[in-house]
Design a protein around this motif. Structure first.
Motif, PDB file in Angstrom:
ATOM      1  N   PRO A  59      -4.376  44.636  24.068  1.00  0.00           N
ATOM      2  CA  PRO A  59      -3.964  45.368  25.275  1.00  0.00           C
ATOM      3  C   PRO A  59      -3.607  46.818  24.962  1.00  0.00           C
ATOM      4  N   VAL A  60      -4.584  47.554  24.508  1.00  0.00           N
ATOM      5  CA  VAL A  60      -4.389  48.948  24.123  1.00  0.00           C
ATOM      6  C   VAL A  60      -5.331  49.823  24.942  1.00  0.00           C
ATOM      7  N   THR A  61      -4.804  50.869  25.535  1.00  0.00           N
ATOM      8  CA  THR A  61      -5.653  51.847  26.205  1.00  0.00           C
ATOM      9  C   THR A  61      -5.453  53.196  25.525  1.00  0.00           C
ATOM     10  N   TYR A  62      -6.429  54.059  25.636  1.00  0.00           N
ATOM     11  CA  TYR A  62      -6.343  55.339  24.949  1.00  0.00           C
ATOM     12  C   TYR A  62      -7.147  56.384  25.704  1.00  0.00           C
ATOM     13  N   THR A  63      -6.804  57.631  25.475  1.00  0.00           N
ATOM     14  CA  THR A  63      -7.569  58.739  26.044  1.00  0.00           C
ATOM     15  C   THR A  63      -7.705  59.819  24.991  1.00  0.00           C
ATOM     16  N   ILE A  64      -8.770  60.568  25.081  1.00  0.00           N
ATOM     17  CA  ILE A  64      -8.912  61.765  24.252  1.00  0.00           C
ATOM     18  C   ILE A  64      -9.743  62.754  25.044  1.00  0.00           C
ATOM     19  N   GLY A  65      -9.267  63.985  25.103  1.00  0.00           N
ATOM     20  CA  GLY A  65      -9.959  64.940  25.957  1.00  0.00           C
ATOM     21  C   GLY A  65      -9.836  66.365  25.474  1.00  0.00           C
ATOM     22  N   ILE A  66     -10.587  67.216  26.128  1.00  0.00           N
ATOM     23  CA  ILE A  66     -10.529  68.647  25.837  1.00  0.00           C
ATOM     24  C   ILE A  66     -10.451  69.376  27.171  1.00  0.00           C
ATOM     25  N   VAL A  67      -9.534  70.321  27.251  1.00  0.00           N
ATOM     26  CA  VAL A  67      -9.347  71.074  28.492  1.00  0.00           C
ATOM     27  C   VAL A  67      -9.200  72.555  28.160  1.00  0.00           C
ATOM     28  N   ASN A  68      -9.232  73.390  29.198  1.00  0.00           N
ATOM     29  CA  ASN A  68      -8.987  74.812  28.961  1.00  0.00           C
ATOM     30  C   ASN A  68      -7.553  75.002  28.475  1.00  0.00           C
ATOM     31  N   GLY A  69      -7.336  76.055  27.714  1.00  0.00           N
ATOM     32  CA  GLY A  69      -6.007  76.298  27.164  1.00  0.00           C
ATOM     33  C   GLY A  69      -5.080  76.983  28.164  1.00  0.00           C
ATOM     34  N   LEU A  70      -3.855  77.225  27.714  1.00  0.00           N
ATOM     35  CA  LEU A  70      -2.858  77.912  28.544  1.00  0.00           C
ATOM     36  C   LEU A  70      -2.989  79.423  28.376  1.00  0.00           C
ATOM     37  N   ASN A  71      -2.266  80.153  29.203  1.00  0.00           N
ATOM     38  CA  ASN A  71      -2.240  81.612  29.106  1.00  0.00           C
ATOM     39  C   ASN A  71      -0.788  82.052  28.968  1.00  0.00           C
ATOM     40  N   ASN A  72      -0.426  82.510  27.761  1.00  0.00           N
ATOM     41  CA  ASN A  72       0.986  82.843  27.519  1.00  0.00           C
ATOM     42  C   ASN A  72       1.454  84.071  28.294  1.00  0.00           C
ATOM     43  N   ALA A  73       0.527  84.804  28.903  1.00  0.00           N
ATOM     44  CA  ALA A  73       0.952  85.942  29.740  1.00  0.00           C
ATOM     45  C   ALA A  73       1.709  85.451  30.970  1.00  0.00           C
ATOM     46  N   GLY A  74       1.461  84.197  31.335  1.00  0.00           N
ATOM     47  CA  GLY A  74       2.124  83.648  32.519  1.00  0.00           C
ATOM     48  C   GLY A  74       3.432  82.933  32.209  1.00  0.00           C
ATOM     49  N   PHE A  75       3.767  82.784  30.940  1.00  0.00           N
ATOM     50  CA  PHE A  75       5.028  82.118  30.591  1.00  0.00           C
ATOM     51  C   PHE A  75       6.199  82.936  31.122  1.00  0.00           C
ATOM     52  N   GLU A  76       7.127  82.256  31.768  1.00  0.00           N
ATOM     53  CA  GLU A  76       8.298  82.947  32.295  1.00  0.00           C
ATOM     54  C   GLU A  76       9.570  82.299  31.762  1.00  0.00           C
ATOM     55  N   HIS A  77      10.564  83.109  31.570  1.00  0.00           N
ATOM     56  CA  HIS A  77      11.842  82.605  31.094  1.00  0.00           C
ATOM     57  C   HIS A  77      12.402  81.572  32.079  1.00  0.00           C
ATOM     58  N   GLY A  78      12.778  80.425  31.565  1.00  0.00           N
ATOM     59  CA  GLY A  78      13.438  79.432  32.412  1.00  0.00           C
ATOM     60  C   GLY A  78      12.518  78.446  33.087  1.00  0.00           C
ATOM     61  N   SER A  79      11.220  78.581  32.873  1.00  0.00           N
ATOM     62  CA  SER A  79      10.323  77.619  33.528  1.00  0.00           C
ATOM     63  C   SER A  79       9.337  77.012  32.535  1.00  0.00           C
ATOM     64  N   GLY A  80       9.752  76.948  31.285  1.00  0.00           N
ATOM     65  CA  GLY A  80       8.888  76.325  30.286  1.00  0.00           C
ATOM     66  C   GLY A  80       7.541  77.038  30.204  1.00  0.00           C
ATOM     67  N   PHE A  81       6.475  76.245  30.151  1.00  0.00           N
ATOM     68  CA  PHE A  81       5.144  76.872  30.092  1.00  0.00           C
ATOM     69  C   PHE A  81       4.378  76.688  31.401  1.00  0.00           C
ATOM     70  N   GLU A  82       5.124  76.341  32.443  1.00  0.00           N
ATOM     71  CA  GLU A  82       4.502  76.063  33.748  1.00  0.00           C
ATOM     72  C   GLU A  82       3.604  77.215  34.209  1.00  0.00           C
ATOM     73  N   GLY A  83       4.077  78.446  34.047  1.00  0.00           N
ATOM     74  CA  GLY A  83       3.328  79.598  34.545  1.00  0.00           C
ATOM     75  C   GLY A  83       2.059  79.889  33.774  1.00  0.00           C
ATOM     76  N   GLY A  84       1.874  79.219  32.643  1.00  0.00           N
ATOM     77  CA  GLY A  84       0.688  79.471  31.829  1.00  0.00           C
ATOM     78  C   GLY A  84      -0.496  78.593  32.188  1.00  0.00           C
ATOM     79  N   ARG A  85      -0.279  77.688  33.143  1.00  0.00           N
ATOM     80  CA  ARG A  85      -1.364  76.776  33.519  1.00  0.00           C
ATOM     81  C   ARG A  85      -2.361  77.487  34.429  1.00  0.00           C
ATOM     82  N   ALA A  86      -3.618  77.099  34.321  1.00  0.00           N
ATOM     83  CA  ALA A  86      -4.631  77.678  35.209  1.00  0.00           C
ATOM     84  C   ALA A  86      -4.871  76.779  36.418  1.00  0.00           C
ATOM     85  N   GLU A  87      -4.714  75.490  36.236  1.00  0.00           N
ATOM     86  CA  GLU A  87      -4.888  74.500  37.307  1.00  0.00           C
ATOM     87  C   GLU A  87      -6.243  74.627  37.999  1.00  0.00           C
TER      88      GLU A  87
END
Lengths: 413, 141
Positions: free
Chosen positions: A183-211
Motif C-alpha cells: 500500500p505505497v503510493t508515490y509521485t515524482i515531477g518537474i515544474v517551473n521554478g520560483l522567482n525570488n524577486a517576488g519573495f516578500e518579508h512575512g509571507s514565506g515564498f508565496e510571492g515567488g510562485r507563478a501559478e
C-alpha cells in the motif's frame, strides 16, 4: 407533435430491439451467468471506456471576529467550479476555476479569478498515470486535499498557509504511481521554478510562485512524495528542490545572484502522519524550508528573507456522532483541537533583520458538523501568540496575543 | 540555513517517522495486499474460490479494465463486489486500512462503499456475483 411521436416510437423500438438482443445473449450463458446478467446493473464498461464530462465544485464562506481589533469580517472566501472530461479510458482532463472573495473589480483591492488546476491526465493502468499542465502537487496534507470538508477549522492550518503556501500549483509534469504489492503510493515531477524577486518579508515564498501565469521556466524544480498506508495510519514524506532565479546570466550577475536550472535554490522537506478509526482522527505535520542563498537575495532585492523556516502542527479530533443511531446515524459532529507552531525567521542571514512576529503559535479548538458528507458547518476559536515586534521594522504598537472567533460553511459536490 | 543543516533537519524528521513506518512495514509484510490478477471473458470474471481460503478479502485486478475490484467474502459465504472507482470523477481508489480513499479530491468511502467524505455523493458501485462450482463469477456489466 408528429416529430415527437416519430422520435418516441423510434426510441421505443430501438430499446425493445436491444433488450431482445440482450435476452438472446443471456440465454447463451450458464444459469449462474444468467442470474447475474438479469440484475439490471447499468454498464460500467460503457462509462469506463467511453467519454463523459463531470461538473462539480466546492466553496466556503466565513465570519471572523478579531478580539484585539474589535472588528469582524465576513466573506465568500472562495467558490470553485470543477470541470473534468474523460476523453477515453486513457486520457482525461481536470480543471478547477476559482473565484476568491466573491468579486473581482477593476481597481479593486481584493478578489481573484484563477485557474487552480488545469491538466491532462494520461493513465497507463489503474495504478499509474501522468499529469501534465497546471496541477497542485502532493506536498503537505492540505495542498492536494484543500476542500473545506477535508479539514477541521474554518481556516486552513496556518502552517499550510504560511510555510507551505496552499494551494500551491505550478506548470509541469508529474508521474503518480501505486505499488501493486504494497500500500505505497508515490509521485515524482518537474515544474517551473520560483522567482525570488517576488519573495516578500512575512509571507514565506508565496510571492515567488507563478501559478501558471507566464512562468519563467529558465529555472525548474523537482518534487517527489511517498505515501504509505498501514491499517488506519497514513504516512507521507515529500520534498521540493528548485531554483529561484529565473533571470538570464547577465542580469543575475548584476544582482549578485546565480543563474541556471537550480540557481539560488529553495529546498522544502515535509513529513506527515494521519490516523482515522472509529471516529478518532489524528494528524501531524512537520516541514522545513531552506533558502541557503537568502543573503544574496536580500542584497539583490532588500526583501529581508530568512534562510530557513519551520512549521509543525498536530490535531486531534473525535466524531461525537460516531455511535449515534436513528436520524443522526450518517451525520458527523467532529470536536477537534489543533496546536500549531511556526517560525518564518527560524534562520536568518547576516543581512536579515529578525522579526519576532513571524514566530507564532496557534491553538485552535472547535467543531465541524457534517449533516451529509458534502456539506460542513464549522465554528472554532483560534488563540494566537507571537514574538515581540522588532522596533527596527515597525513603530506601530503590537499585541503579541490575539484571539479570533470563526464561523464558516463549506460544500463540495 | 545552508544545505547541510537542511539535510540534517529533514533527516531528523525521517528518523522520527521511521519508527512508526518500520513498525507498519513489518505489519504490512505480515498481511500483504492480496491481489488476484485475471482477465474477463464476455464481461464475466472468474475467480477460483480457493483464493478465499486464506483471506476473506481480495483485490481483483483485471487486464484491460480501468479499475480494481474489491471482493469481500461475507460470513454467510456470499460475496460483495465493489468497483474501486471514485463516484465523483472516476479516479481509481486507494485502500486505506478498511476504507477507501480518492487521492484526486479526497473523497472517502467505508468498507461497505458508503461515502464518508465528499465530494463524492454516491456510494461505490456494487457488482453482482454468484458462485458456480469452484468459481466466483462476477458480472462486469
Amino acid at each position: 407533435m408528429r416529430k415527437i411521436f416519430i422520435l418516441f416510437s423510434a426510441s421505443f423500438l430501438a430499446t425493445h430491439a436491444a433488450s431482445a438482443q440482450q435476452q438472446q445473449g443471456i440465454q447463451n450463458l450458464t444459469p449462474a451467468q444468467q442470474l447475474i446478467a438479469n440484475t439490471g446493473e447499468d454498464s460500467l464498461n460503457s462509462y469506463s471506456h467511453g467519454s463523459r464530462t463531470v461538473i462539480s465544485g466546492y466553496g466556503e464562506a466565513f465570519y471572523q471576529r478579531n478580539f484585539n481589533e474589535q472588528t469582524a469580517t465576513t466573506g465568500l472566501a472562495r467558490a470553485v467550479l470543477f470541470v473534468g472530461h474523460q476523453f477515453n479510458h486513457k486520457i482525461a482532463f481536470f480543471s478547477e476555476l476559482e473565484v476568491e472573495n466573491a468579486k473581482v473589480q477593476a481597481g479593486g483591492t481584493t478578489g481573484e479569478v484563477g485557474m487552480e488546476q488545469a491538466y491532462l491526465k494520461f493513465s497507463f493502468n489503474p495504478r499509474q498515470y501522468l499529469v501534465a499542465g497546471l496541477f497542485v502537487p502532493r506536498i503537505g496534507i492540505t495542498n492536494e486535499n484543500h476542500l473545506p470538508i477535508n479539514y477541521n477549522g474554518v481556516e486552513r492550518p496556518m502552517v499550510e498557509q504560511l510555510i507551505i503556501p496552499t494551494t500551491w500549483r505550478e506548470i509541469g509534469v508529474c508521474f503518480y504511481g501505486q505499488s501493486s504489492a504494497l500500500p505505497v503510493t508515490y509521485t515524482i515531477g518537474i515544474v517551473n521554478g520560483l522567482n525570488n524577486a517576488g519573495f516578500e518579508h512575512g509571507s514565506g515564498f508565496e510571492g515567488g510562485r507563478a501559478e501558471g501565469q507566464n512562468a519563467n521556466a529558465n529555472n525548474v524544480a523537482i518534487l517527489a512524495s511517498a505515501q504509505y498506508y498501514a491499517g488506519n495510519w497514513k504516512f507521507q514524506a515529500s520534498g521540493y528542490m528548485g531554483g529561484t532565479t529565473p533571470l538570464k546570466k547577465a542580469i543575475a550577475d548584476t544582482l549578485g545572484l546565480t543563474s541556471g536550472t537550480f540557481s539560488n535554490p529553495l529546498y522544502l522537506g515535509e513529513a506527515d502522519v494521519q490516523y482515522s478509526n472509529k471516529g478518532i482522527s489524528f494528524k501531524a505535520l512537520y516541514c522545513v524550508v531552506s533558502i541557503p542563498d537568502a543573503y544574496q537575495i536580500n542584497n539583490a532585492y532588500a526583501s529581508n528573507k530568512p534562510s530557513g523556516m519551520t512549521g509543525f502542527y498536530a490535531e486531534l479530533g473525535y466524531n461525537i456522532l460516531q455511535n449515534a443511531g436513528g436520524k443522526w446515524k450518517h451525520k458527523q459532529l467532529v470536536a477537534f483541537g489543533r496546536y500549531e507552531s511556526l517560525d518564518m525567521n527560524a534562520y536568518i542571514p547576516s543581512n536579515g533583520i529578525t522579526d519576532g512576529t513571524l514566530k507564532q503559535t496557534h491553538i485552535v479548538a472547535g467543531f465541524s458538523y457534517l449533516p451529509i458528507p458534502n456539506v460542513v458547518i464549522k465554528t472554532d476559536v483560534r488563540l494566537v501568540n507571537t514574538g515581540a515586534a522588532n522596533p527596527l521594522l515597525t513603530t506601530i504598537p503590537y499585541q503579541q496575543n490575539n484571539s479570533f472567533l470563526n464561523f464558516g460553511i463549506g460544500y463540495s459536490f | 540555513m545552508d544545505r547541510k543543516e537542511f539535510i540534517k533537519s529533514t533527516c531528523g524528521i525521517c528518523v522520527a517517522m521511521s519508527t512508526g513506518f518500520l513498525w507498519s512495514l513489518i505489519e504490512a509484510c505480515k498481511t500483504p495486499l492480496s491481489v488476484y490478477k485475471t482477465t474477463a471473458a464476455s464481461n464475466i470474471v472468474r475467480v477460483p474460490l480457493t483464493e478465499f481460503k486464506e483471506s476473506n478479502y481480495k483485490v481483483i485486478r483485471i487486464s484491460d479494465y480501468d479499475y480494481d475490484l474489491a471482493v469481500q467474502k461475507n460470513v454467510d459465504d456470499s460475496f460483495s463486489v465493489m468497483v474501486l472507482m471514485c463516484t465523483h470523477a472516476g479516479h481509481p481508489l486507494t485502500k486505506t486500512g478498511q476504507n477507501y480513499y480518492c487521492t484526486l479530491h479526497g473523497s472517502q468511502f467505508d468498507h461497505e462503499g458508503h461515502v464518508t467524505k465528499g465530494p463524492a455523493s454516491r456510494d461505490l458501485k456494487h457488482l453482482q456475483a454468484k458462485t458456480d462450482n469452484d468459481f466466483l463469477l462476477i458480472q462486469l456489466s
